[in-house]
Each structure stands twice: as structure tokens, then as C-alpha cells.
Motif scaffolding. Structure first.
Motif, mmCIF file in Angstrom:
data_model
loop_
_atom_site.group_PDB
_atom_site.id
_atom_site.type_symbol
_atom_site.label_atom_id
_atom_site.label_comp_id
_atom_site.label_asym_id
_atom_site.label_seq_id
_atom_site.Cartn_x
_atom_site.Cartn_y
_atom_site.Cartn_z
ATOM 1 N N LYS A 31 0.911 -1.596 -0.281
ATOM 2 C CA LYS A 31 -0.312 0.449 -0.223
ATOM 3 C C LYS A 31 0.719 1.368 -0.306
ATOM 4 C CE LYS A 31 -3.849 2.607 2.425
ATOM 5 N NZ LYS A 31 -3.744 3.115 0.877
ATOM 6 N N GLU A 35 1.161 4.485 -2.633
ATOM 7 C CA GLU A 35 0.833 5.208 -3.008
ATOM 8 C C GLU A 35 2.061 6.236 -3.673
ATOM 9 O OE1 GLU A 35 -1.100 6.739 -1.569
ATOM 10 O OE2 GLU A 35 -2.946 5.221 -0.727
ATOM 11 N N LEU A 37 2.940 6.379 -6.523
ATOM 12 C CA LEU A 37 2.588 6.839 -7.161
ATOM 13 C C LEU A 37 1.431 7.598 -8.052
ATOM 14 C CD1 LEU A 37 1.671 3.014 -9.054
ATOM 15 C CD2 LEU A 37 3.616 4.455 -9.084
ATOM 16 N N ARG A 38 0.897 8.346 -6.759
ATOM 17 C CA ARG A 38 0.574 9.074 -6.950
ATOM 18 C C ARG A 38 1.018 9.844 -6.450
ATOM 19 N NH1 ARG A 38 -4.288 8.071 -2.368
ATOM 20 N NH2 ARG A 38 -5.407 10.405 -3.190
ATOM 21 N N SER A 39 2.097 10.232 -6.065
ATOM 22 C CA SER A 39 3.368 11.642 -5.553
ATOM 23 C C SER A 39 4.582 11.966 -6.731
ATOM 24 C CB SER A 39 3.617 10.483 -4.548
ATOM 25 O OG SER A 39 5.054 10.121 -4.196
ATOM 26 N N SER A 40 5.048 13.197 -6.477
ATOM 27 C CA SER A 40 6.065 13.658 -7.872
ATOM 28 C C SER A 40 6.990 12.841 -6.978
ATOM 29 C CB SER A 40 6.044 14.770 -7.622
ATOM 30 O OG SER A 40 6.300 15.645 -5.963
ATOM 31 N N LYS A 59 3.038 -0.943 -13.782
ATOM 32 C CA LYS A 59 2.758 0.162 -12.570
ATOM 33 C C LYS A 59 4.054 1.497 -12.724
ATOM 34 C CE LYS A 59 -0.734 -2.412 -10.942
ATOM 35 N NZ LYS A 59 -1.575 -2.766 -8.845
ATOM 36 N N ASN A 126 -4.209 14.914 6.593
ATOM 37 C CA ASN A 126 -3.909 14.873 4.898
ATOM 38 C C ASN A 126 -5.578 14.854 4.740
ATOM 39 O OD1 ASN A 126 -3.337 12.250 2.475
ATOM 40 N ND2 ASN A 126 -3.811 14.346 2.129
ATOM 41 N N GLY A 153 1.438 6.559 3.288
ATOM 42 C CA GLY A 153 1.332 6.920 1.856
ATOM 43 C C GLY A 153 1.309 8.564 1.631
ATOM 44 N N SER A 154 0.365 9.294 3.140
ATOM 45 C CA SER A 154 0.450 10.565 3.622
ATOM 46 C C SER A 154 1.433 11.266 3.830
ATOM 47 C CB SER A 154 -0.864 10.883 4.481
ATOM 48 O OG SER A 154 -1.990 10.602 4.368
ATOM 49 N N ARG A 157 2.464 13.436 0.414
ATOM 50 C CA ARG A 157 1.664 14.738 0.350
ATOM 51 C C ARG A 157 1.359 16.108 1.188
ATOM 52 N NH1 ARG A 157 -1.078 10.251 -1.187
ATOM 53 N NH2 ARG A 157 -2.008 9.792 0.683
#
Length: 255
Positions: A31, A35, A37-40, A59, A126, A153-154, A157
Motif C-alpha cells: 500500500k 501511494e 504512484l500518486r506522488s511526485s 505500473k 491529509n 502514504g500521506s 502529500r
């Protein structure tokens, strides 16, 4: 197969000194790695079991993936329970404490030392849409493996800015921003007047908000207990208190 030297390099990233030298940190578990993948953030290398790689490698385009045995993954993991993927990730550039936005709501951590607490607080921020946390310079390191794990994962972000916290609170006051703090003798948070902007300060696990910071609080808040005085706990864990406070600020904003 991972060499002994590569295993040693990854294990070294459990220490802040070596993370700062390499400018990388470790993210573990499906997990948390997903996460990314959703970040820079840029993944430098992934170490994964064959099963994980066969299901997920597509992915992570252009990311080196080393297929490892479960025993090798265990050797580079800091987790108590076995995971199937570990990633070495490049840190963000160091974030300086930029000027405050007087219309925004911030969390501020005063000497929070427990990595599980900081990670959970980042996740709470978050969830409630708070995108910047101000952290005193003696707070636990953002890239500590336990912080990364607890944030789920937060941490990828939410912007965590290490700073001279009293100076930032003085800046907030000069802008006319309220500075809230949680205390055992403050105003009942469910009845107090609170603003959609400002800074919410949460304190150290054992000592609460420290004196230099406390002197700059403009609004003292108290989370009341529903238990009889003789059976109520002395206080709430700092991450639990953060969740309660953020929930009430959010409720006021949307009501």
C-alpha cells in the motif's frame, strides 16, 4: 540476488545520518509503495518478491526492480511483519519555512518525538485537508521508516516544514492569525469560538506544549472527557488529540 553491500546500504537508511547523506529513504509494503504512484517523488529502486513483481512491475515504468527472495526482503525491511516490497525513494528538496498564508489552517508539532505519532498526525492532516505541518527542529525526522509507515502514504502529500517554531508563531500573530493550543485548562473546544484559519499547536508526548511555545498561544482549547473525573485518563495521546481537534475545526468549516 542482493549483495551484502546493497543490503547494508538499505539497512543504513534506517538512520537519519545515512538518509541525509544519500538523500533517500525507505518505503515498505504494497500500500505504501503504491501511494508513491500518486506522488511526485522519484523511486530509485524497488526490491520485491517475484509474485509482487509479476503483478505490479508494469505500473512502475522506468523504475529498476530487483526481484528478491522473501528472506532477502526481510533483511532490508524494518517492519516487524514480513512485507513483499521495499522501495528506496529520493527525498524531496529541503523545504524552507516560507511566509505563512494568513487564510490557511496549519498544524504545528512542538517537540513530537514518537515516529508513530508523527506519521499518524500527518495522515490525519491529509484526511482533513491540511496540507502543511510546521514542526519544531527537535521533532522526529519525517523520513524515519516508522513515520513513513504510520502515515500510510500521506507523508508523500503533506508538506512537513522543520523550523524555529516560536518564530513562526510570532509571524502568525503579526499577521493576525489565531494560534490555538490544547491544554487541560483551556476553553471547551465544542463551545469555544474557533476560526477556519490559524495554527493549531500540539505538544510533546510527555511535557505537552513547551514554555517558549505556550507563551505565544492566543487561544487555549480543552477536549472535555465524558468519563467521571475519578475514572477519566489524565490526557489523550497527541495523535488522538489531533484527530479530535481537526475533526471539530472541519465540522465548523462545513456547517
Amino acid at each position: 540476488m542482493l549483495s551484502k553491500n546493497r543490503i547494508k546500504q538499505i539497512n543504513a537508511l534506517q538512520q537519519k545520518k545515512f538518509r541525509n547523506e544519500s538523500r533517500t529513504f525507505v518505503a515498505e509494503g504494497h500500500k505504501v509503495v503504491a501511494e508513491l504512484l500518486r506522488s511526485s517523488l522519484k523511486i530509485r529502486e524497488i526490491f520485491a518478491t517475484e509474485d509482487w513483481a509479476s503483478e505490479n512491475a508494469h505500473k512502475y515504468a522506468n523504475t529498476p526492480i530487483s526481484v528478491c527472495s522473501a528472506d532477502e526482503i526481510k533483511k532490508v525491511s524494518a517492519m516487524q511483519t514480513a512485507c513483499n516490497v521495499v522501495a528506496e525513494v529520493e527525498m524531496r528538496p529541503d523545504t524552507t519555512a516560507s511566509a505563512l498564508d494568513k487564510n490557511a489552517l496549519y498544524l504545528a508539532m512542538d517537540s513530537v518525538r514518537d515516529p508513530g505519532n508523527l506519521g499518524t498526525i500527518i495522515r490525519i492532516a491529509n484526511w482533513f485537508g491540511i496540507d502543511t505541518i510546521l514542526a519544531s527542529s527537535d521533532c522526529v525526522d519525517l523520513y524515519n521508516p516508522k513515520v513513513i509507515q504510520a502515515s500510510m502514504g500521506s507523508a508523500f502529500r503533506v508538506n512537513v516544514v522543520y523550523c524555529n517554531l516560536p518564530e513562526k508563531l510570532q509571524e502568525a500573530r503579526a499577521l493576525g492569525m489565531p494560534v490555538y493550543g490544547t491544554f487541560l485548562n483551556g476553553d471547551n473546544i465544542y463551545r469555544a469560538s474557533i476560526s477556519p484559519n490559524g495554527i493549531i499547536v500540539l505538544g510533546n508526548e510527555g511535557h505537552g506544549i513547551l514554555p517558549d511555545t505556550e507563551a505565544l498561544i492566543t487561544n487555549r482549547l480543552y477536549i472535555p472527557t465524558g468519563a467521571p473525573a475519578q475514572t477519566a485518563p489524565e490526557s489523550l495521546n497527541v495523535s488522538t488529540a489531533t484527530a479530535v481537534v481537526c475533526s471539530e475545526f472541519f465540522r465548523r468549516r462545513i456547517s
